[in-house]
Design a protein around this motif. Structure first.
Motif, PDB file in Angstrom:
ATOM      1  N   ARG A 139     -49.227 -43.409 -26.652  1.00  0.00           N
ATOM      2  CA  ARG A 139     -49.849 -44.044 -27.819  1.00  0.00           C
ATOM      3  C   ARG A 139     -49.026 -43.808 -29.080  1.00  0.00           C
ATOM      4  NH1 ARG A 139     -56.132 -42.357 -26.807  1.00  0.00           N
ATOM      5  NH2 ARG A 139     -56.346 -43.446 -24.825  1.00  0.00           N
ATOM      6  N   SER A 140     -48.338 -42.709 -29.110  1.00  0.00           N
ATOM      7  CA  SER A 140     -47.441 -42.431 -30.229  1.00  0.00           C
ATOM      8  C   SER A 140     -46.380 -41.492 -29.704  1.00  0.00           C
ATOM      9  CB  SER A 140     -48.195 -41.784 -31.393  1.00  0.00           C
ATOM     10  OG  SER A 140     -48.596 -40.474 -31.042  1.00  0.00           O
ATOM     11  N   LYS A 141     -45.273 -41.456 -30.405  1.00  0.00           N
ATOM     12  CA  LYS A 141     -44.229 -40.531 -29.952  1.00  0.00           C
ATOM     13  C   LYS A 141     -43.292 -40.182 -31.091  1.00  0.00           C
ATOM     14  CE  LYS A 141     -41.126 -44.227 -28.618  1.00  0.00           C
ATOM     15  NZ  LYS A 141     -40.557 -45.061 -27.585  1.00  0.00           N
TER      16      LYS A 141
ATOM     17  N   ASN B 265     -48.248 -38.739 -27.890  1.00  0.00           N
ATOM     18  CA  ASN B 265     -49.699 -38.867 -28.037  1.00  0.00           C
ATOM     19  C   ASN B 265     -50.286 -37.973 -29.119  1.00  0.00           C
ATOM     20  OD1 ASN B 265     -49.629 -40.747 -25.889  1.00  0.00           O
ATOM     21  ND2 ASN B 265     -49.639 -39.066 -24.427  1.00  0.00           N
TER      22      ASN B 265
ATOM     23  N   ASP C 134     -52.196 -37.814 -32.528  1.00  0.00           N
ATOM     24  CA  ASP C 134     -53.082 -38.669 -33.327  1.00  0.00           C
ATOM     25  C   ASP C 134     -52.766 -38.544 -34.813  1.00  0.00           C
ATOM     26  OD1 ASP C 134     -54.850 -39.640 -31.155  1.00  0.00           O
ATOM     27  OD2 ASP C 134     -55.307 -37.510 -30.946  1.00  0.00           O
TER      28      ASP C 134
ATOM     29  N   SER D 268     -43.513 -42.849 -35.845  1.00  0.00           N
ATOM     30  CA  SER D 268     -44.072 -42.247 -34.636  1.00  0.00           C
ATOM     31  C   SER D 268     -45.316 -42.966 -34.140  1.00  0.00           C
ATOM     32  CB  SER D 268     -44.441 -40.793 -34.906  1.00  0.00           C
ATOM     33  OG  SER D 268     -45.632 -40.738 -35.688  1.00  0.00           O
ATOM     34  N   GLY D 269     -46.061 -43.561 -35.047  1.00  0.00           N
ATOM     35  CA  GLY D 269     -47.334 -44.158 -34.671  1.00  0.00           C
ATOM     36  C   GLY D 269     -48.507 -43.207 -34.895  1.00  0.00           C
ATOM     37  N   ALA D 270     -48.216 -41.982 -35.300  1.00  0.00           N
ATOM     38  CA  ALA D 270     -49.301 -41.037 -35.604  1.00  0.00           C
ATOM     39  C   ALA D 270     -49.719 -41.227 -37.054  1.00  0.00           C
ATOM     40  CB  ALA D 270     -48.835 -39.602 -35.379  1.00  0.00           C
ATOM     41  N   ARG D 271     -50.937 -40.814 -37.362  1.00  0.00           N
ATOM     42  CA  ARG D 271     -51.426 -40.937 -38.751  1.00  0.00           C
ATOM     43  C   ARG D 271     -50.926 -39.794 -39.596  1.00  0.00           C
ATOM     44  NH1 ARG D 271     -57.764 -42.039 -39.256  1.00  0.00           N
ATOM     45  NH2 ARG D 271     -57.277 -41.328 -41.346  1.00  0.00           N
TER      46      ARG D 271
ATOM     47  N   ARG E 146     -50.000 -52.429 -34.598  1.00  0.00           N
ATOM     48  CA  ARG E 146     -50.760 -51.181 -34.637  1.00  0.00           C
ATOM     49  C   ARG E 146     -52.226 -51.451 -34.933  1.00  0.00           C
ATOM     50  NH1 ARG E 146     -46.317 -48.318 -36.806  1.00  0.00           N
ATOM     51  NH2 ARG E 146     -45.283 -47.423 -35.004  1.00  0.00           N
TER      52      ARG E 146
ATOM     53  N   ARG F 248     -56.851 -47.384 -38.010  1.00  0.00           N
ATOM     54  CA  ARG F 248     -55.680 -46.869 -38.709  1.00  0.00           C
ATOM     55  C   ARG F 248     -55.344 -47.779 -39.885  1.00  0.00           C
ATOM     56  NH1 ARG F 248     -51.972 -45.275 -33.604  1.00  0.00           N
ATOM     57  NH2 ARG F 248     -53.123 -43.439 -33.059  1.00  0.00           N
TER      58      ARG F 248
ATOM     59  N   TRP G 138     -52.804 -48.947 -42.018  1.00  0.00           N
ATOM     60  CA  TRP G 138     -51.350 -48.928 -42.170  1.00  0.00           C
ATOM     61  C   TRP G 138     -50.858 -49.560 -43.446  1.00  0.00           C
ATOM     62  CZ3 TRP G 138     -48.370 -45.632 -40.225  1.00  0.00           C
ATOM     63  CH2 TRP G 138     -48.787 -44.984 -39.081  1.00  0.00           C
TER      64      TRP G 138
END
Ligand code: GDP
Ligand code: ZN
Length: 355
Positions: free
Chosen positions: A89-91, A109, A111, A138-141, A330, A337, A339
């Motif tokens: 989901r994120s990295k 992953n 969050d 990364s896709g994390a918050r 996203r 989220r 963004w």
């Protein structure tokens, strides 16, 4: 024994995992990696596992701490084989340059990523901006943690400055040392939610982790209710289960060095040299791609600017252009989220810097 939900397992993961479950595999979350040997947390407890030969050949990247993997357990033993990695989901990753540029996943992953900065001599908004970009990618918050509030000299001003820079991103001032305000971390996590700490050395990440683990609680059975191994096990795991279902934290050397790497490759570093040269371009809105009389291109031809500096600069510009579209993707993944403020903050950052 672990309760999978405490580790972040949810219906979405279960759905992804269904075909593997049908094949007799069990889900596990990677807690530590060392020399291609992994320890994963699974419902039955901790397993020591390695990748299957097939996966080693086929996978674009190997497992990382935080990954959910499909493990074929070895009967009667606490070992097994990783047969598959569930889509991340994120990295957080870095590119390892070689004959081929390989992506090395540092953590998966996550969050929420806590960007920790000190309110002492470490205070540096520019560096925070770079961390925000890492977080964004990364896709994390992202959440900004301003630590060492106990020794801050201009707390209110600094908070204002950071809030103006990280528009829409939560900013908290805490003192890890005095354990004041640290509950905001759990506030952004909670049962099964995973966080990671980003920030340069000395900002107080270890102090914060220790404060969150709480020495007293650590000694009680709370933290190891599901962990039959020795008392200090939790400490050696890079996936840390916080007491009282407060969530999980990834704390790996890789995460800690992320900023160093990103500085090292120069591409995300400051581009003062290019911006300065650009003053000499014929067109004020020169993109330094194929415009005539471009001072940046000229500098490369003259040998006064390394070509890869410009490559890095252009790559970053492209990444920023795709901000909007990525944001849409996203938004579908997680409508919660927000963004847009991040994208706006990034845009503002580059606009200000490019002026
Ligand atoms: P790390 O490298 O990010 O893990 O940083 P550490 O946790 O090792 O902390 C570096 C130094 O900062 C240590 O001397 C800590 O005692 C100190 N430190 C950490 N948090 C605080 C804080 O909230 N206030 C003050 N005054 N010092 C802190
Ligand atoms: Zn130019």
């Amino acid at each position: 024994m672990f309760e999978l939900r405490d580790l972040g397992w949810d219906d979405e993961w279960a759905k992804r995992f269904a075909p593997y479950a049908a094949d007799g595999l069990v889900p596990g979350r990677v807690a530590i990696e060392f020399n291609y040997i992994y320890r994963v947390f699974a419902a039955s407890g901790e397993l020591q596992v390695q990748h299957s030969g097939k996966l080693r050949h086929e996978a674009e990247s190997l497992s990382a701490v935080g990954d959910w993997v499909a493990v074929r357990p070895t009967a009667g033993e606490e070992t097994g084989t990783i047969e598959a990695i569930l889509p991340r989901r994120s990295k957080f990753s870095r590119k390892v340059a070689g004959e081929l540029t390989v992506e090395q996943i540092v953590a998966a992953n996550i969050d929420s990523v806590f960007i920790v900065m000190g309110l002492d001599g470490d205070y540096n908004p520019r560096r925070l901006e770079r961390y925000l970009i890492l977080a964004y990618e990364s896709g994390a918050r992202p959440v900004v943690i301003l630590n060492k509030s106990d020794v801050a000299e201009h707390l209110a001003e600094d908070m204002d400055e950071i809030q103006g820079l990280a528009v829409g991103i939560p900013v908290h001032a805490i003192s890890a040392k005095q354990k004041s305000g640290i509950e905001v971390i759990a506030g952004h996590l909670g049962p099964g939610r995973t966080g990671a700490l980003l920030g340069s050395s000395g900002v107080g990440k270890s102090t914060l982790v220790n404060a969150l683990l709480g020495e007293e609680k650590f000694k009680t059975k709370d933290v190891r209710a599901h962990d039959s191994r020795g008392r200090h096990t939790t400490r050696h795991r890079h996936l840390i289960v916080l007491p009282e279902s407060r969530g999980l934290l990834v704390d790996t050397p890789g995460m800690r060095e992320l900023q160093l790497w990103s500085q090292g490759d120069g591409a995300r570093d400051t581009f003062e040299d290019i911006l300065e040269l650009a003053q000499g371009c014929h067109f004020t809105d020169c993109r330094h791609r194929d415009e005539p009389r471009c001072a940046v291109k000229q500098a490369i031809e003259d040998g006064t600017l390394a070509a890869d500096r410009l490559d890095g600069f252009l790559k970053l510009q492209d990444e920023l252009k795709s901000l909007e579209s990525r944001k849409d993707v996203r938004a579908q993944i997680d409508a919660k989220r927000k963004w847009k403020p991040v994208a706006n903050a990034m845009k503002k950052f580059y606009k200000d810097r490019d002026q």
